[in-house]
Write a protein that holds these residues in place. Structure first.
Motif, PDB file in Angstrom:
ATOM      1  N   ALA A   1     -73.349  68.732 121.013  1.00  0.00           N
ATOM      2  CA  ALA A   1     -74.537  68.338 122.654  1.00  0.00           C
ATOM      3  C   ALA A   1     -73.935  69.051 123.876  1.00  0.00           C
ATOM      4  CB  ALA A   1     -75.513  68.011 122.927  1.00  0.00           C
ATOM      5  N   GLY A   2     -72.335  67.718 123.871  1.00  0.00           N
ATOM      6  CA  GLY A   2     -72.268  67.970 124.570  1.00  0.00           C
ATOM      7  C   GLY A   2     -71.647  67.020 125.431  1.00  0.00           C
ATOM      8  N   PHE A   3     -72.168  65.507 124.496  1.00  0.00           N
ATOM      9  CA  PHE A   3     -71.918  64.292 124.637  1.00  0.00           C
ATOM     10  C   PHE A   3     -71.221  63.292 124.783  1.00  0.00           C
ATOM     11  CE2 PHE A   3     -76.632  62.874 124.596  1.00  0.00           C
ATOM     12  CZ  PHE A   3     -77.680  63.714 124.681  1.00  0.00           C
ATOM     13  N   VAL A   4     -70.037  63.918 123.876  1.00  0.00           N
ATOM     14  CA  VAL A   4     -68.634  63.670 123.701  1.00  0.00           C
ATOM     15  C   VAL A   4     -68.110  65.015 123.748  1.00  0.00           C
ATOM     16  CG1 VAL A   4     -69.796  61.200 122.838  1.00  0.00           C
ATOM     17  CG2 VAL A   4     -68.907  63.328 121.106  1.00  0.00           C
ATOM     18  N   ASN A   5     -66.392  64.505 123.892  1.00  0.00           N
ATOM     19  CA  ASN A   5     -65.034  64.984 123.148  1.00  0.00           C
ATOM     20  C   ASN A   5     -64.590  64.967 123.041  1.00  0.00           C
ATOM     21  OD1 ASN A   5     -64.258  63.565 125.423  1.00  0.00           O
ATOM     22  ND2 ASN A   5     -63.817  65.318 126.236  1.00  0.00           N
ATOM     23  N   SER A   6     -63.468  65.510 121.904  1.00  0.00           N
ATOM     24  CA  SER A   6     -62.852  64.606 120.847  1.00  0.00           C
ATOM     25  C   SER A   6     -61.232  65.045 121.403  1.00  0.00           C
ATOM     26  CB  SER A   6     -63.240  65.128 119.318  1.00  0.00           C
ATOM     27  OG  SER A   6     -63.283  65.956 119.437  1.00  0.00           O
ATOM     28  N   GLU A   7     -60.079  64.662 121.024  1.00  0.00           N
ATOM     29  CA  GLU A   7     -58.572  65.711 120.532  1.00  0.00           C
ATOM     30  C   GLU A   7     -58.274  64.651 119.296  1.00  0.00           C
ATOM     31  OE1 GLU A   7     -56.232  64.003 124.547  1.00  0.00           O
ATOM     32  OE2 GLU A   7     -57.703  62.475 124.463  1.00  0.00           O
ATOM     33  N   LYS A   8     -57.010  65.392 119.840  1.00  0.00           N
ATOM     34  CA  LYS A   8     -56.069  65.082 117.997  1.00  0.00           C
ATOM     35  C   LYS A   8     -55.097  64.135 118.985  1.00  0.00           C
ATOM     36  CE  LYS A   8     -56.912  68.563 114.783  1.00  0.00           C
ATOM     37  NZ  LYS A   8     -57.153  69.519 114.146  1.00  0.00           N
ATOM     38  N   VAL A   9     -54.974  63.064 118.227  1.00  0.00           N
ATOM     39  CA  VAL A   9     -53.639  61.951 118.643  1.00  0.00           C
ATOM     40  C   VAL A   9     -52.985  61.887 117.992  1.00  0.00           C
ATOM     41  CG1 VAL A   9     -53.113  60.129 119.421  1.00  0.00           C
ATOM     42  CG2 VAL A   9     -55.238  61.204 120.532  1.00  0.00           C
ATOM     43  N   ALA A  10     -51.720  62.288 117.592  1.00  0.00           N
ATOM     44  CA  ALA A  10     -50.762  62.179 117.199  1.00  0.00           C
ATOM     45  C   ALA A  10     -50.376  60.869 116.320  1.00  0.00           C
ATOM     46  CB  ALA A  10     -50.023  62.069 117.695  1.00  0.00           C
ATOM     47  N   SER A  11     -50.304  60.783 114.759  1.00  0.00           N
ATOM     48  CA  SER A  11     -49.609  59.475 114.217  1.00  0.00           C
ATOM     49  C   SER A  11     -49.413  58.694 114.650  1.00  0.00           C
ATOM     50  CB  SER A  11     -50.379  59.747 112.795  1.00  0.00           C
ATOM     51  OG  SER A  11     -49.759  58.269 112.183  1.00  0.00           O
ATOM     52  N   GLU A  12     -49.006  56.823 114.973  1.00  0.00           N
ATOM     53  CA  GLU A  12     -47.403  56.160 115.670  1.00  0.00           C
ATOM     54  C   GLU A  12     -46.489  56.445 114.276  1.00  0.00           C
ATOM     55  OE1 GLU A  12     -48.965  52.986 116.700  1.00  0.00           O
ATOM     56  OE2 GLU A  12     -49.565  53.297 118.488  1.00  0.00           O
TER      57      GLU A  12
ATOM     58  N   GLY B   1     -48.527  60.383 110.309  1.00  0.00           N
ATOM     59  CA  GLY B   1     -49.375  60.909 108.975  1.00  0.00           C
ATOM     60  C   GLY B   1     -49.498  61.994 110.023  1.00  0.00           C
ATOM     61  N   PRO B   2     -50.839  62.367 109.380  1.00  0.00           N
ATOM     62  CA  PRO B   2     -51.060  63.468 110.178  1.00  0.00           C
ATOM     63  C   PRO B   2     -52.311  63.091 111.986  1.00  0.00           C
ATOM     64  CG  PRO B   2     -52.685  62.776 108.326  1.00  0.00           C
ATOM     65  CD  PRO B   2     -51.252  62.168 108.666  1.00  0.00           C
ATOM     66  N   PRO B   3     -52.128  63.977 112.353  1.00  0.00           N
ATOM     67  CA  PRO B   3     -52.882  63.415 113.505  1.00  0.00           C
ATOM     68  C   PRO B   3     -54.602  63.158 113.639  1.00  0.00           C
ATOM     69  CG  PRO B   3     -52.691  66.023 113.781  1.00  0.00           C
ATOM     70  CD  PRO B   3     -52.140  65.214 112.248  1.00  0.00           C
ATOM     71  N   LYS B   4     -54.865  62.191 114.135  1.00  0.00           N
ATOM     72  CA  LYS B   4     -56.237  61.438 114.342  1.00  0.00           C
ATOM     73  C   LYS B   4     -57.129  62.179 114.678  1.00  0.00           C
ATOM     74  CE  LYS B   4     -55.073  57.899 111.214  1.00  0.00           C
ATOM     75  NZ  LYS B   4     -55.130  56.143 110.501  1.00  0.00           N
ATOM     76  N   ARG B   5     -58.705  62.175 114.905  1.00  0.00           N
ATOM     77  CA  ARG B   5     -59.283  62.411 116.321  1.00  0.00           C
ATOM     78  C   ARG B   5     -59.692  61.474 116.394  1.00  0.00           C
ATOM     79  NH1 ARG B   5     -60.956  67.597 117.558  1.00  0.00           N
ATOM     80  NH2 ARG B   5     -60.206  68.643 115.337  1.00  0.00           N
ATOM     81  N   ILE B   6     -60.063  61.409 118.852  1.00  0.00           N
ATOM     82  CA  ILE B   6     -60.778  60.149 119.265  1.00  0.00           C
ATOM     83  C   ILE B   6     -61.817  60.845 120.201  1.00  0.00           C
ATOM     84  CG2 ILE B   6     -59.063  60.384 120.994  1.00  0.00           C
ATOM     85  CD1 ILE B   6     -58.896  57.180 120.848  1.00  0.00           C
ATOM     86  N   TYR B   7     -62.317  59.459 120.225  1.00  0.00           N
ATOM     87  CA  TYR B   7     -63.624  60.691 120.782  1.00  0.00           C
ATOM     88  C   TYR B   7     -64.037  59.661 121.987  1.00  0.00           C
ATOM     89  CZ  TYR B   7     -64.871  63.148 116.631  1.00  0.00           C
ATOM     90  OH  TYR B   7     -65.119  63.972 115.264  1.00  0.00           O
ATOM     91  N   SER B   8     -64.119  60.511 122.835  1.00  0.00           N
ATOM     92  CA  SER B   8     -64.681  59.975 124.623  1.00  0.00           C
ATOM     93  C   SER B   8     -66.117  60.341 124.757  1.00  0.00           C
ATOM     94  CB  SER B   8     -63.660  60.059 125.669  1.00  0.00           C
ATOM     95  OG  SER B   8     -63.720  61.226 125.742  1.00  0.00           O
ATOM     96  N   VAL B   9     -66.889  59.500 126.111  1.00  0.00           N
ATOM     97  CA  VAL B   9     -68.013  60.481 126.208  1.00  0.00           C
ATOM     98  C   VAL B   9     -67.754  61.566 126.992  1.00  0.00           C
ATOM     99  CG1 VAL B   9     -70.061  60.122 127.681  1.00  0.00           C
ATOM    100  CG2 VAL B   9     -69.177  58.449 126.467  1.00  0.00           C
ATOM    101  N   LYS B  10     -68.783  62.229 127.156  1.00  0.00           N
ATOM    102  CA  LYS B  10     -67.846  63.996 128.637  1.00  0.00           C
ATOM    103  C   LYS B  10     -69.308  63.779 129.557  1.00  0.00           C
ATOM    104  CE  LYS B  10     -67.923  68.371 127.805  1.00  0.00           C
ATOM    105  NZ  LYS B  10     -67.253  69.808 127.394  1.00  0.00           N
ATOM    106  N   GLN B  11     -70.301  63.793 129.735  1.00  0.00           N
ATOM    107  CA  GLN B  11     -71.254  63.551 129.963  1.00  0.00           C
ATOM    108  C   GLN B  11     -72.074  62.746 130.706  1.00  0.00           C
ATOM    109  OE1 GLN B  11     -75.243  65.901 129.508  1.00  0.00           O
ATOM    110  NE2 GLN B  11     -73.832  67.713 127.920  1.00  0.00           N
TER     111      GLN B  11
END
Length: 252
Positions: free
Chosen positions: A54-65, A68-78
């Motif tokens: 719905a466009g309320f939040v967006n996400s991006e992949k962040v490399a694991s420290e 390991g595989p990158p993990k998705r982190i979420y933040s508010v967009k609208q």
């Protein structure tokens, strides 16, 4: 920006509201939200997918420290405001986008109170605020919002009194239900340009052809407009040919 109904449907879920409440503080991983909300990670991911779709939040992949595989982190967009007013003679909804731009631009364009302008000037151009500074600014802003809310609530109550009185006039003047519906639709926003076509389509009975809609609506309007006219015949408005007018300024 999605519509009011869709936004209301999405935000009606308690878990989604709790997710948003945490995301406005700082970005979160799905597993963090699951842990804080005591909800399965699978359920959290489903809610995040709805919010992101719905466009309320967006996400991006962040490399694991730890490599390991990158993990998705979420933040508010609208950024928006969702309001509903309900009373015996009133039902109003509004879904509006919050102004964009920096503090100084917002204060200059939107005519904020002097205290708000002082806050905008104080924080403009700064990337960080001390916690004590922020607490003081937020206190002033919340006080201003409280005063505005009180004024708005009073205006909404006044709006309801107007609607209560005009409803009696509509009921006394128009016996036909469809006619009353059209008049009430007009009164929902008298500033709205006079658009009979859009109103006809919106109120058309199911299964009725477009020709039938136009004929039926024209018949109704021919009996309505003369009975709701409020414009003095000697009043003139200087406008161009394509100037949209509210329905109560249009003569037929």
């Amino acid at each position: 920006m999605i519509g009011f109904e869709a936004a209301l449907d999405i935000l009606s879920n308690d878990t989604r509201r709790e997710i948003l409440r945490r995301l406005v503080r700082e970005p979160h991983y799905g597993w963090q939200l699951a842990s804080q909300l005591d909800v399965s990670q699978q359920a959290v991911v489903k809610h995040l997918n709805v919010l992101e779709g719905a466009g309320f939040v967006n996400s991006e992949k962040v490399a694991s420290e730890k490599g390991g595989p990158p993990k998705r982190i979420y933040s508010v967009k609208q950024s928006f405001s969702l309001r509903m007013d309900l009373g015996p003679d009133l039902f109003r909804t509004k879904h509006s986008q919050l102004p964009r731009g920096g503090p100084l631009n917002i204060s200059n364009v939107h005519g904020l109170p002097d205290t708000a302008i002082q806050i905008a000037t104080h924080i403009g151009g700064r990337r960080r605020l001390a916690i004590s500074e922020a607490a003081e600014c937020i206190t002033h802003i919340q006080e201003m919002l409280d005063r505005l809310d009180e004024q708005r609530n009073a205006l909404v109550a006044l709006h309801q009194h107007v609607m209560k009185r005009v409803s009696r006039s509509v009921e006394g003047e128009f016996e036909d239900y469809q006619e009353r519906s059209i008049v009430h639709t007009m009164l929902e926003d008298p500033r709205r340009p006079f658009d009979l076509d859009a109103m006809a389509v919106a109120m058309a009975p199911r299964g009725l052809s477009m020709e039938g809609v136009e004929w039926n609506f024209d018949q109704l309007m021919s009996g309505i407009i003369p009975r709701i006219g409020m414009m003095d015949s000697e009043t003139f408005l200087p406008v161009t040919n394509n100037t949209p007018l509210p329905w109560w300024l249009v003569q037929r």
